[in-house]
Design a protein around this motif. Sequence first.
Motif, short mmCIF file in Angstrom:
data_model
loop_
_atom_site.label_atom_id
_atom_site.label_comp_id
_atom_site.label_asym_id
_atom_site.label_seq_id
_atom_site.Cartn_x
_atom_site.Cartn_y
_atom_site.Cartn_z
N THR A 431 1.32 -1.46 -0.31
CA THR A 431 -0.29 0.06 -0.02
C THR A 431 0.58 1.43 0.15
O THR A 431 2.24 1.29 0.79
CB THR A 431 -0.52 0.45 1.03
N PHE A 432 0.47 2.34 -0.74
CA PHE A 432 1.57 3.90 -0.66
C PHE A 432 0.21 4.60 -0.55
O PHE A 432 -0.81 4.34 -0.54
CB PHE A 432 1.94 3.62 -1.70
N TRP A 433 0.36 5.78 -0.71
CA TRP A 433 -0.38 7.19 -0.88
C TRP A 433 0.19 8.60 -1.18
O TRP A 433 1.94 8.79 -1.67
CB TRP A 433 -0.30 7.69 1.07
N LEU A 434 -0.24 8.64 -1.86
CA LEU A 434 -0.59 10.49 -2.59
C LEU A 434 -0.62 11.74 -1.91
O LEU A 434 -0.92 11.94 -0.64
CB LEU A 434 -1.16 9.91 -3.75
N HIS A 435 0.14 12.50 -2.08
CA HIS A 435 -0.36 14.30 -1.98
C HIS A 435 -2.08 14.07 -1.14
O HIS A 435 -1.74 14.88 -0.35
CB HIS A 435 0.15 15.02 -2.86
N ASN A 436 -2.06 14.01 -1.46
CA ASN A 436 -4.61 14.11 -1.50
C ASN A 436 -4.10 13.52 -0.26
O ASN A 436 -6.05 13.57 -0.39
CB ASN A 436 -4.76 14.30 -2.93
N GLY A 437 -3.41 12.56 -0.34
CA GLY A 437 -4.67 11.48 1.03
C GLY A 437 -4.52 10.35 0.69
O GLY A 437 -5.15 9.22 1.65
N ASP A 443 -0.04 -0.32 -8.53
CA ASP A 443 -0.03 -0.10 -9.71
C ASP A 443 -0.91 1.26 -9.67
O ASP A 443 -1.53 2.02 -10.50
CB ASP A 443 -0.99 -1.74 -10.59
N LEU A 444 -0.90 2.29 -9.03
CA LEU A 444 -1.28 3.23 -8.01
C LEU A 444 -2.68 3.81 -8.36
O LEU A 444 -3.72 4.68 -8.83
CB LEU A 444 -0.96 4.35 -9.20
N VAL A 445 -2.98 1.88 -8.32
CA VAL A 445 -4.99 2.11 -8.35
C VAL A 445 -5.29 2.17 -6.80
O VAL A 445 -5.00 2.50 -5.92
CB VAL A 445 -5.51 0.53 -8.62
N GLU A 446 -6.46 3.21 -6.59
CA GLU A 446 -7.30 4.00 -5.44
C GLU A 446 -7.98 3.05 -4.41
O GLU A 446 -8.29 1.74 -5.27
CB GLU A 446 -7.64 4.53 -5.46
#
Length: 457
Positions: A431-437, A443-446
């Motif tokens: 799991t990973f997280w981006l600047h917008n939370g 694969d950068l799928v939310e």
Amino acid sequence: MGSTSNIKSRLFAPPSSTPCTRTHQIGALALIAITFFTTRLLDQSLTPSTSHFNQFQSDVVRFSGIDDGSVRWPRRGYGDEIDLKIYVYDENEIDGVKELLYGRDGRITPEACLKGQWGTQVKIHRLFLKSRFRTRNKGDADLFFVPSYVKCVRMMGGLNDKEINQAYVKVLSQMPYFRLSGGRDHIFVFPSGAGAHLFKSWATYINRSIILTPEGDRTDKRDTSAFNTWKDIIIPGNVDDGMTTNGVRLVDPLPLSKRKYLANYLGRAQGKIGRLQLIDLAKQFPDKLESPELKFSGPEKLGKTDYFLHLRNAKFCLAPRGESSWTLRFYESFFVECVPVLLSDHAELPFQNVVDYSQISIKWPSSRIGTQLLEYLESIPDKRIEEMIARGRKIRCLWVYGPDSEPCSAFSAILWELQRKTRRFHHSPETFWLHNGSIVNRDLVEFYKWKPPMPLP
């Protein structure tokens, strides 16, 4: 009235110097000495001594100030009250859960699984379903409970080891929240000896999850223990309901003066050194130690009532290890009111943050089973035995699987311990997280778009 300039001059002027005489020095030293000895006296009066086994604290367990028998957990690390939201996976929600509950053919019933040491899997599942801390919204949940009666299912032939492993992997791959946290907020129950080893791949898939088990050590037959003291929770064994329910019980305790034996051991030898030593010791001292040859099948099988009638007939109930380090006999002892003597060096005990086991039981080295043990037990005055039994009577409610509405129960204690395991933020290697939370996968799928089956962390 004085002017402000005069006030300022007095406040901010350099202090006047007073000569330090020998009298001042002696007075300062006397003050230091008085402060030191007063502090030591206060420490000794307020701190309970642990230097001698005869010196006990007044309370074996922390009870709340409310006169309802409720147990008070330490505020530090737990909070003032239980404040949890736990999601319970439904058997129809995820493919494979029914197999773990009822076997491949669905023929194993929950009622059949309530019996024996593995009954805690059913009881805890039912208690979570009825709990006031249950939530039906995954997004609100602090923790997630994964139901399974796999120990019972395996013992009754509903699944074999390979099928159990496959069923667990299939179930976990359909849980987005499991992948989100790496399993850290998911709860599993593994009762009786084998513990989490019932799931052969536990070390790969649920090594970060919270495991509820009476088994704190299983290294006798395997290279590693599945129990981790920092994330897992030791739970009491499943004492027969006939001894734990309010009202009429299978047997009542005997007065100490009417008990025939000093000690007893009721159990099979199972080829274990400690048990064999006790059986041999009973043959040498039949008037002090009872250890009958128990039959658990056939026409001479020992019934539940007969078992507890034997157990209550001694001052001390000996609890050696068997196939694993934990022993149900330790918990049963409290309900016939004999003092349990733990003869299992690696055994873990539940709720150690609130229970002082040195006041209600004895732990004796398993390497010293013999006449020295009997001599030691004989040396303990009846008055001390009565005191230990009375303390045990106060806390045995913690071994009873009642609802969280009861002020003292095993389930309420488990909830307190679970509260300490909650986290505000979860992530895993996948799991990973981006600047917008937003939380995304590799694969950068939310997160809300994740579809099962998913690769497990």
